[in-house]
Design a protein around this motif. Structure first.
Motif, mmCIF file in Angstrom:
data_model
loop_
_atom_site.group_PDB
_atom_site.id
_atom_site.type_symbol
_atom_site.label_atom_id
_atom_site.label_comp_id
_atom_site.label_asym_id
_atom_site.label_seq_id
_atom_site.Cartn_x
_atom_site.Cartn_y
_atom_site.Cartn_z
ATOM 1 N N GLU A 116 -44.757 -75.369 113.862
ATOM 2 C CA GLU A 116 -44.003 -76.497 114.436
ATOM 3 C C GLU A 116 -43.751 -77.554 113.378
ATOM 4 O OE1 GLU A 116 -45.259 -77.166 119.057
ATOM 5 O OE2 GLU A 116 -46.429 -78.156 117.521
ATOM 6 N N ASN A 117 -44.773 -77.767 112.542
ATOM 7 C CA ASN A 117 -44.684 -78.821 111.528
ATOM 8 C C ASN A 117 -45.778 -78.582 110.492
ATOM 9 O OD1 ASN A 117 -43.732 -81.085 110.261
ATOM 10 N ND2 ASN A 117 -43.971 -82.443 112.016
ATOM 11 N N PHE A 118 -45.616 -79.165 109.352
ATOM 12 C CA PHE A 118 -46.660 -79.053 108.329
ATOM 13 C C PHE A 118 -46.593 -80.264 107.413
ATOM 14 C CE2 PHE A 118 -44.128 -78.240 104.559
ATOM 15 C CZ PHE A 118 -42.939 -77.779 105.074
ATOM 16 N N MET A 120 -48.235 -81.528 103.410
ATOM 17 C CA MET A 120 -49.048 -81.205 102.228
ATOM 18 C C MET A 120 -49.402 -82.499 101.519
ATOM 19 S SD MET A 120 -46.791 -78.102 100.657
ATOM 20 C CE MET A 120 -47.833 -77.692 99.261
ATOM 21 N N GLN B 363 -44.444 -77.882 93.877
ATOM 22 C CA GLN B 363 -44.859 -78.295 95.217
ATOM 23 C C GLN B 363 -43.639 -78.536 96.108
ATOM 24 O OE1 GLN B 363 -47.039 -81.625 96.380
ATOM 25 N NE2 GLN B 363 -48.950 -80.507 96.642
ATOM 26 N N ARG B 367 -42.526 -76.736 99.625
ATOM 27 C CA ARG B 367 -42.190 -77.480 100.855
ATOM 28 C C ARG B 367 -40.815 -77.090 101.383
ATOM 29 N NH1 ARG B 367 -45.025 -83.300 100.488
ATOM 30 N NH2 ARG B 367 -46.639 -82.656 99.072
ATOM 31 N N MET B 374 -39.916 -72.229 108.388
ATOM 32 C CA MET B 374 -40.277 -72.801 109.690
ATOM 33 C C MET B 374 -39.053 -72.851 110.615
ATOM 34 S SD MET B 374 -41.849 -76.582 110.395
ATOM 35 C CE MET B 374 -40.325 -77.458 110.700
#
Lengths: 254, 376
Positions: A116-118, A120, B363, B367, B374
């Motif tokens: 759903e989301n992340f 870092m 990085q 992402r 996603m």
């Protein structure tokens, strides 16, 4: 047979699955990208499963070193692979906390295991395994001993510097002023936990919370983190190879 | 198609070689140049005074000298501009204009006078209360003050006609940019994320008189082609700028197109058409007063969230990418407000913290790729 390889900054992991998604072997080598670690991890996993390279039908690579690894059929990010691996091991998992050698990730899953989301951490050692490694060096103990040392604390001691380099100076000053190593170790764990809790708050924490990555083996870290985020944390079995497991699962599906 | 590709390549080359492009512009037009710091400067006035206004939006130079004035926790665009000024790379400019939109810009005015005395500074104060009549009147008076300085520098008087003609050229430029960005949505392969950015950026170093016809010709050639089928993901970008240089390469490698933007160095410069004001000065001031959703301009209504939601919906985008310039307070203050609105609208958000010079983009690569994975 299907191979998942997770090449991190400080370790390389490999998992081999069969068609029924049963784990045939796992391997962890404590050297990461830019070294022979990935090759050794794959060789170890193959040896343990009594297989040879040609037995592998499909390979998925993940982790920081995924772009430069040329022996895989496909590369997928560690975010997706940790999500996939964690959901496989714990289908109730909604929040995954992965603290690696160089970065930290919080991943939120929906009921079907989709991400759903992340979030870092930024390019900074604070809140990562590297911070703990630096602290272990100053405290003159192995990274594996840091947890036990921390659990013997008798007095709360705060490490206020977020930056690893500043924290190093701060801890040296505290030790010079007579602070106990156990208290400093506990302070280091709380510092990382604070940082991770702040990161997790950005996307919200939902039960069930699971932890993956090498730092999940550190009991003191897990306890500090659970306290900071206000949720129970389950450490998954094979926590260190969850990313590689996710990669292997993607390999089966491919 | 060959003609179109050559037009694109020409503008890309112009953006990738700013000094060379600017020198060529100065040689061809026989004009001197005035540097314009972010975020909004009266370029029409600069042009009417006989100068080429050139956008100074930092660069990728290693910081050594600028550390004396701007520490590592300051905005990287300003550190880059200061570094280049101190290295003498802006010595060919007749002056620079620094508007005071944020704390760093306010401080940099004093720093510049000491650190780069060879390049005259024209500071410019924009009104906080930009929407009320007093704010507009004040801004008009600032324009007139800046105009006098520019006239002294060039020895050329800005007439009513020259200012009107300059304003008309800039309005034409802004219109052409709006048409280009609206059209680019339908051609995400030919005008990929990087190409889109470079075409927009080229305008900073060229005479608008030359740039506008080139862009219009590019749009004509593009419109002759059928819309492109795109298998990748479309996003809206928001923030100050989509840099460092490799950032949009990662977008292209991951099949991500920028369908629209709310970037300070891109659409915020041209998305608003002049709609009111009697004199040119008033029209310029009203453009600042009427601009909405920009973190650098005080916005009591906080319209940015809705603006972003609309951009995503209007372009059928899959999500928003926030390019958060590190240490940019105005942008950071806006983020929690519009984030809430985007989440309420179920719009996926990717937050990227950026600096102009980043040694490793790995990085960011993870992402961006994770975000695309996603989105499914």
């Amino acid at each position: 047979m299907f191979l998942g390889v997770d090449i991190g900054s400080s370790s390389s992991k490999a998992v081999i699955l069969n068609n029924q998604r049963e784990v045939l072997s796992t391997a962890v080598i404590n050297t990461g990208t830019g070294t022979r670690g990935p090759e050794k991890a794959v060789a170890t996993a193959l040896e343990q499963a009594e297989l040879i390279t040609s037995d592998i039908e499909y390979t998925v690579v993940t982790g920081y070193g995924r772009i430069t690894y040329d022996k895989a059929d496909r590369q997928i990010t560690e975010i997706s692979c940790h999500g996939r691996g964690a959901f496989f091991l714990a289908p109730q998992a909604k929040t995954i906390i992965d603290i690696g050698g160089q970065d930290a990730k919080i991943i939120r899953l929906d009921n079907n295991g989709r991400i759903e989301n992340f979030v870092m951490n930024e390019k900074c050692a604070a809140g990562t395994g590297r911070f703990l490694e630096v602290m272990a060096r100053i405290l003159d103990c192995g990274i594996g001993e840091l947890s036990d040392l921390s659990l013997r604390t008798t007095k709360e001691l705060a490490i206020s510097s977020t930056c690893t380099v500043f924290a190093e100076s701060e801890v040296i000053s505290q030790l010079a002023a007579g602070a106990a190593k156990e208290d400093v170790a506990q302070g280091a764990h709380r510092s990382v936990a604070n940082r991770i809790a702040g990161l997790a708050a950005r996307i919200g924490v939902r039960q069930k919370v699971v932890m993956t990555g090498g730092v999940a083996l550190n009991a003191s870290m897990v306890a500090c983190l659970a306290q900071e985020i206000g949720h129970e944390i389950t450490v998954l079995p094979m926590s260190q190879v969850v990313g590689a497991l996710g990669a292997a699962l993607y390999a089966v599906e491919s | 198609m060959k003609h179109l590709l050559s037009l694109i390549a020409e503008l890309e080359t112009a953006a990738l070689n700013p000094i060379k492009t600017l020198k060529k512009t100065m040689d061809t037009s026989k004009k001197s140049a005035v540097g314009c710091f972010p975020y909004y400067t009266p370029d029409e006035l600069v042009y009417a005074a006989g100068f080429i206004p050139v956008g100074l939006w930092g660069g990728q130079t290693d910081i050594k000298l600028a550390d004396t004035y701007l520490q590592s926790f300051c905005c990287s665009i300003m550190r880059e501009n200061m570094e280049q000024g101190m290295r003498g790379q802006y010595d060919f400019l007749s002056a620079i204009i620094i508007p005071t939109y944020c704390d760093t810009l306010k401080c940099i005015c004093e720093n510049w006078k000491v650190a780069v005395p060879q390049v005259p500074l024209i500071p410019m104060v924009y009104p906080q209360n930009r929407k009320i009549q007093a704010g507009i009147d004040y801004l008009v008076s600032e324009y007139k003050r800046v105009q006098e300085i520019l006239e002294d520098l060039s020895g050329e008087k800005v007439t009513e006609e020259s200012l009107a003609s300059s304003f008309a050229l800039y309005e034409e430029y802004r219109k052409a940019m709006r048409e280009f960005t609206a059209m680019a949505v339908h051609y995400p392969i030919t005008i990929n994320a990087k190409t889109r950015q470079l075409i927009i950026k080229a305008a900073y170093f060229m005479d608008k008189k030359d740039y506008v016809p080139q862009l219009q010709e590019l749009c004509r050639s593009l419109s002759a082609l059928p819309y492109e089928k795109f298998a990748g993901k479309k996003v809206v970008m928001t923030g100050i700028m989509a840099e460092p240089a490799g950032l949009l390469d990662i977008f292209v490698q991951n099949n991500v197109a920028v369908a629209a933007d709310d970037l300070a160095d891109s659409s915020r410069q041209f998305r608003l058409e002049s709609s009111r004001g009697n004199t040119v000065y008033e029209k310029m001031a009203c453009r600042i007063a009427d601009q909405c959703g920009c973190s650098l301009l005080f916005d009591a209504e906080k319209e940015r969230g809705q603006l972003l939601v609309d951009l995503v919906k209007d372009t059928g985008s899959d999500g928003i990418v926030v390019a958060m310039m590190k240490f940019c307070d105005p942008e950071e203050f806006d983020y929690p407000i519009y984030k809430k609105e985007l989440e309420a609208a179920n719009i996926p958000i990717l937050y990227l913290e950026i600096e102009q010079k980043m040694d490793s983009l790995e990085q960011i690569r993870t992402r961006v790729q994770s975000f695309i994975e996603m989105l499914g």
